[in-house]
Design an enzyme around this catalytic site. Structure first.
Site, PDB file in Angstrom:
ATOM      1  N   ARG A 278      58.064  59.696  10.347  1.00 27.21           N
ATOM      2  CA  ARG A 278      58.166  58.246  10.482  1.00 27.21           C
ATOM      3  C   ARG A 278      57.094  57.584   9.612  1.00 27.21           C
ATOM      4  O   ARG A 278      55.999  58.120   9.446  1.00 27.21           O
ATOM      5  CB  ARG A 278      57.982  57.808  11.931  1.00 27.21           C
TER       6      ARG A 278
ATOM      7  N   ASP B  11      39.421  45.314   0.699  1.00 29.19           N
ATOM      8  CA  ASP B  11      39.651  46.518  -0.107  1.00 29.19           C
ATOM      9  C   ASP B  11      38.372  47.266  -0.476  1.00 29.19           C
ATOM     10  O   ASP B  11      38.435  48.425  -0.889  1.00 29.19           O
ATOM     11  CB  ASP B  11      40.402  46.167  -1.394  1.00 29.19           C
TER      12      ASP B  11
END
EC number: 2.7.1.11
Length: 319
Positions: A243, A127
């Site tokens: 999508r 992260d």
């Protein structure tokens, strides 16, 4: 410093094995015994510990994950659990510990230091959410994994004339989304530091469609919200077929990049040097191109950095 323990804790990240290798080989080179603590703080409490040698870390620098395995440990958060861990360290005569992991792992390292065990924390998390260091081990690899997938999604997105939302990891820090969004040419980047403006996203998508764009890419950090729900809203508002893809744990795996291998090697070796010098309660980091160390608590108190300049550049280049 005669005996050093090493553990990995929390979420795994590519490059942890390279850091373990550096700790083991640097320690042995300097005449130390190295003890591998398996399954993080849980393994420390339950004495899942064995001595490591040069062969223990042979052929691991290129491997993702962690050979020591990892786990989250609620018991270590308790005073009783930490007393068990301290007793294990004393019985096995482990003089200091290297902890490789993220924010929670650093909190644990701080607690070990408070118990009188010299401890050095090494940042290992994809992260990149430890603000004191420019980079954490695994971030570069995760970026490249996501970028490769973005390129593949772009191919099918163009073929079908769709918008695609790509959800990547980052609960509180949007660095993966920010940098892969810029590198991948995304039309919109949605990160926790800025928040979500659906109307602005829809405006950009329609603007692109009206001038003949064949596809659109949106990169979303998980901390902002769900990609699937967002995709439905965008499709309803714009009429553009949309999508959503949630990358999930694929970002944590894979062979680490050269950058992460080198970073992990330097940080692991620095951690050993600090313990040999009897310096505990330290966090290893990188600023510019220089490895440095600082007090763990001070490191934890530094807020996540937000690269506003890069975010603004991404907006300019996505018009």
């Amino acid at each position: 410093m005669k005996t050093i323990g090493v553990l990995t804790s929390g979420g795994d990240s590519p490059g942890m094995n390279a850091a373990i290798r550096a700790v083991v080989r640097s320690g042995i080179y300097n005449g130390c015994k190295i003890m591998g603590i398996k399954q993080g703080y849980s393994g420390l409490i339950n004495a899942k510990i064995e001595e490591m040698n040069l062969s223990s870390v042979a052929d691991i620098i290129h491997r993702g994950g962690t050979i020591l395995r990892t786990a989250r440990c609620e018991e270590f958060r308790t005073e009783e659990g930490r007393k068990k861990a301290l007793n294990v360290l004393k019985v096995l005569k482990i003089d200091g510990v290297v902890v490789i992991g993220g924010d929670g792992s650093f909190q644990g390292a701080k607690k070990l230091s408070e118990l009188g065990i010299p401890t050095v924390a090494v940042p290992g998390t994809i992260d990149n959410d430890l603000g004191y260091s420019d980079y954490t081990i695994g971030f570069d690899t995760a970026m490249n994994t996501v970028l490769d997938a973005i390129s593949k999604i772009r191919d099918t997105s163009t073929s079908h004339g769709r918008a695609n939302i790509i959800e990547v990891m980052g609960r509180h820090c949007g660095d993966i989304a920010l940098y892969t969004g810029l590198a991948g040419g995304a039309e919109s980047i949605i990160i926790p530091e800025v928040g979500l403006d659906i109307d602005e996203i829809c405006r950009k998508l329609l603007q692109g469609k009206n001038r003949g764009k064949l596809h659109s890419l949106i990169v979303l950090a998980e901390g902002v919200g769900g990609a699937i729900d967002l995709g439905k809203i965008i499709e309803e508002k714009t009429g553009i077929e949309t999508r959503s893809t949630v990358f999930g744990h694929i970002q944590r795996g894979g062979s680490p990049t050269a950058f992460d291998r080198i970073l992990a090697s330097k940080m692991g070796a620095r951690a050993v040097d600090l313990l040999i010098e009897e310096k505990g309660n330290r966090a290893v980091g990188i600023k510019g191109n220089q490895i440095f160390d600082m007090d763990i608590e001070e490191a934890l108190n530094i807020e996540n950095k937000f690269d506003q300049e890069t975010f603004e550049l991404a907006k300019i280049l996505s018009i």
